[in-house]
Scaffold this active site. Structure first.
Site, PDB file in Angstrom:
ATOM      1  N   TYR A   1     -20.060 -35.724   5.752  1.00 39.47           N
ATOM      2  CA  TYR A   1     -18.895 -35.809   6.639  1.00 39.47           C
ATOM      3  C   TYR A   1     -17.651 -35.704   5.766  1.00 39.47           C
ATOM      4  O   TYR A   1     -17.750 -35.681   4.532  1.00 39.47           O
ATOM      5  CB  TYR A   1     -18.891 -37.166   7.384  1.00 39.47           C
ATOM      6  CG  TYR A   1     -18.909 -38.340   6.430  1.00 39.47           C
ATOM      7  CD1 TYR A   1     -20.098 -38.918   6.004  1.00 39.47           C
ATOM      8  CD2 TYR A   1     -17.713 -38.822   5.882  1.00 39.47           C
ATOM      9  CE1 TYR A   1     -20.119 -39.944   5.085  1.00 39.47           C
ATOM     10  CE2 TYR A   1     -17.733 -39.859   4.965  1.00 39.47           C
ATOM     11  CZ  TYR A   1     -18.928 -40.409   4.567  1.00 39.47           C
ATOM     12  OH  TYR A   1     -18.941 -41.408   3.642  1.00 39.47           O
TER      13      TYR A   1
ATOM     14  N   SER B   1     -11.166 -42.401  -1.949  1.00 42.85           N
ATOM     15  CA  SER B   1     -10.657 -43.347  -2.946  1.00 42.85           C
ATOM     16  C   SER B   1     -10.898 -42.926  -4.391  1.00 42.85           C
ATOM     17  O   SER B   1     -10.206 -43.386  -5.295  1.00 42.85           O
ATOM     18  CB  SER B   1     -11.235 -44.742  -2.695  1.00 42.85           C
ATOM     19  OG  SER B   1     -12.626 -44.762  -2.907  1.00 42.85           O
TER      20      SER B   1
ATOM     21  N   ASP C   1     -15.653 -46.112  -2.615  1.00 47.04           N
ATOM     22  CA  ASP C   1     -16.005 -45.753  -3.997  1.00 47.04           C
ATOM     23  C   ASP C   1     -15.242 -46.564  -5.048  1.00 47.04           C
ATOM     24  O   ASP C   1     -15.804 -46.934  -6.074  1.00 47.04           O
ATOM     25  CB  ASP C   1     -15.765 -44.256  -4.240  1.00 47.04           C
ATOM     26  CG  ASP C   1     -16.792 -43.388  -3.524  1.00 47.04           C
ATOM     27  OD1 ASP C   1     -17.625 -43.949  -2.784  1.00 47.04           O
ATOM     28  OD2 ASP C   1     -16.759 -42.163  -3.700  1.00 47.04           O
TER      29      ASP C   1
ATOM     30  N   LYS D   1     -19.556 -51.988  -5.677  1.00 48.93           N
ATOM     31  CA  LYS D   1     -20.454 -51.147  -4.874  1.00 48.93           C
ATOM     32  C   LYS D   1     -21.762 -51.010  -5.648  1.00 48.93           C
ATOM     33  O   LYS D   1     -21.771 -50.501  -6.767  1.00 48.93           O
ATOM     34  CB  LYS D   1     -19.803 -49.780  -4.642  1.00 48.93           C
ATOM     35  CG  LYS D   1     -20.523 -48.920  -3.625  1.00 48.93           C
ATOM     36  CD  LYS D   1     -19.744 -47.630  -3.349  1.00 48.93           C
ATOM     37  CE  LYS D   1     -20.413 -46.843  -2.230  1.00 48.93           C
ATOM     38  NZ  LYS D   1     -19.659 -45.597  -1.917  1.00 48.93           N
TER      39      LYS D   1
ATOM     40  N   GLU E   1     -24.101 -58.814 -30.834  1.00 42.23           N
ATOM     41  CA  GLU E   1     -24.267 -57.351 -30.931  1.00 42.23           C
ATOM     42  C   GLU E   1     -23.308 -56.700 -31.924  1.00 42.23           C
ATOM     43  O   GLU E   1     -23.693 -55.829 -32.673  1.00 42.23           O
ATOM     44  CB  GLU E   1     -24.123 -56.658 -29.566  1.00 42.23           C
ATOM     45  CG  GLU E   1     -25.260 -56.879 -28.608  1.00 42.23           C
ATOM     46  CD  GLU E   1     -26.540 -56.170 -29.031  1.00 42.23           C
ATOM     47  OE1 GLU E   1     -26.500 -55.342 -29.966  1.00 42.23           O
ATOM     48  OE2 GLU E   1     -27.586 -56.483 -28.441  1.00 42.23           O
TER      49      GLU E   1
END
Ligand SMILES: NC(=O)CC[C@H](N)C(=O)O
Length: 329
Positions: free
Chosen positions: A27, A60, A94, A166, A286
């Site tokens: 879409y 976005s 997004d 997200k 690390e």
């Protein structure tokens, strides 16, 4: 009397339209204007006096730093108006987590600011935007949503704009906060379970009213076989900070460590974050961050670390101060 809520529309799938009802993924985003969104949801009138402003109409992923400044300035101005009780921002999914964090850091208000989005366009079967928007307006008009930082309502949940990301690119249950949702909104009532402890909004040392521009900050990923090409190029591009999104605990391939040291020696802040969705980076694990004068991104994913770095760099480039800021926000 009902609360007054302003809806600032910026685009995204919540303003999207597809060719048919079965088009849930195929879409066009950012097609429907805010007046039409409001007119299509008369139930909003039961929870608030609503008016809309079309700030942008974009997907976005195409938002810019200048867009962030314009939006935050508008939110700040509205929040100062006595006739505004809450603000809703419709947005693409997004990058809504980035805008939400930017507003969390820069808008000085206790009034609710609620981001909202959808995973399916309004034309699709089981479209999620209408209920998400109803929930957002209802939360934005609630006194009990004040002082909780910028929020996101999706899929019945109320998420912290700082924590949320997200995590799935198709399902309506796309958004997750690794430290948990703040609560839920059901039939216009809020149910709270947690509150944010990081500094935000009223309690932030940053203020959009004094930020006129954002410094360039970029991200370089770490992965098997990574070369120093991207880091070397970014080091010459005029950036003020470089986020390294490394695997695991923000680990860095030994062959690119000299390039990151060179970037730092050239005055660019190096920030070590992790590409792993959850967890946090521990300083001097690390890599010897003290020795290299690097900053660690705490629990922020690379894209959120970039937002905080841009905002923090408007005030300081001192790495001890920047590390304090990364612990506190
Ligand atoms: N679900 C969505 O909102 C994604 C649409 C588009 N990529 C955006 O972020 O605006």
């Amino acid at each position: 009397a009902l609360p007054n809520v302003v809806i600032l529309a910026t685009g995204g799938t919540i303003a999207g339209a597809g060719a048919s009802a079965v088009n849930s993924a195929t879409y066009a985003a950012a097609k429907v204007g805010v007046e039409k969104l409001i007119a299509g949801l008369p139930e909003l009138g039961k929870v608030a006096n609503v008016r809309g402003e079309q700030v942008f109409q974009v997907a976005s992923e195409s938002l810019t730093n200048d867009n962030l400044l314009v939006l935050a300035q508008r939110v700040s101005a509205l929040a100062k108006q006595p006739d505004v009780d809450g603000i809703v921002i419709t947005h693409g999914t997004d990058t809504v987590e980035e805008t939400a964090y930017f507003l969390t850091l820069t808008v000085h208000t206790n009034k609710p600011i609620v981001m909202v989005a959808s995973m399916r366009p309004g034309t699709a079967l089981s479209a999620d935007g209408a209920l998400n928007l109803y929930d957002a307006v209802s939360v934005a008009g609630s006194k009990d949503a004040m002082g909780k930082g910028v929020l996101l309502t999706m899929n019945d949940s109320i998420e912290s704009g700082r924590d949320v990301s997200k995590n799935f690119n198709i399902k309506p249950s796309a958004f997750v906060s690794q430290w948990g949702s703040l609560g839920m909104v059901v039939e216009g009532r809020n149910y709270w379970f947690r509150a944010p402890v990081k500094r935000h909004t009223m309690n932030s040392e940053f203020d959009i009213d004094t930020i006129k521009s954002l410094p360039p900050v970029e991200i370089a990923m770490g992965y098997e076989g990574v070369a120093s090409t991207a880091i070397d190029a970014l080091g010459k591009s005029g950036i003020k900070a470089l986020i390294h999104g490394g695997p695991g605990n923000g680990s860095v391939a030994d062959r690119i460590v000299p390039s990151l040291q060179k970037v730092r020696a050239d005055g660019i802040v190096v920030i070590r974050s992790s590409r792993v969705p959850d967890g946090f980076v521990i300083r001097n694990a690390e890599q010897p961050d003290d020795k290299y004068d690097w900053v660690v991104a705490h629990d922020l994913r690379p894209q959120k670390a970039r937002i905080l770095a841009m905002v923090a760099l408007t005030k300081t480039s001192d790495t001890k101060e920047l590390q304090r800021i990364f612990w506190e926000y």
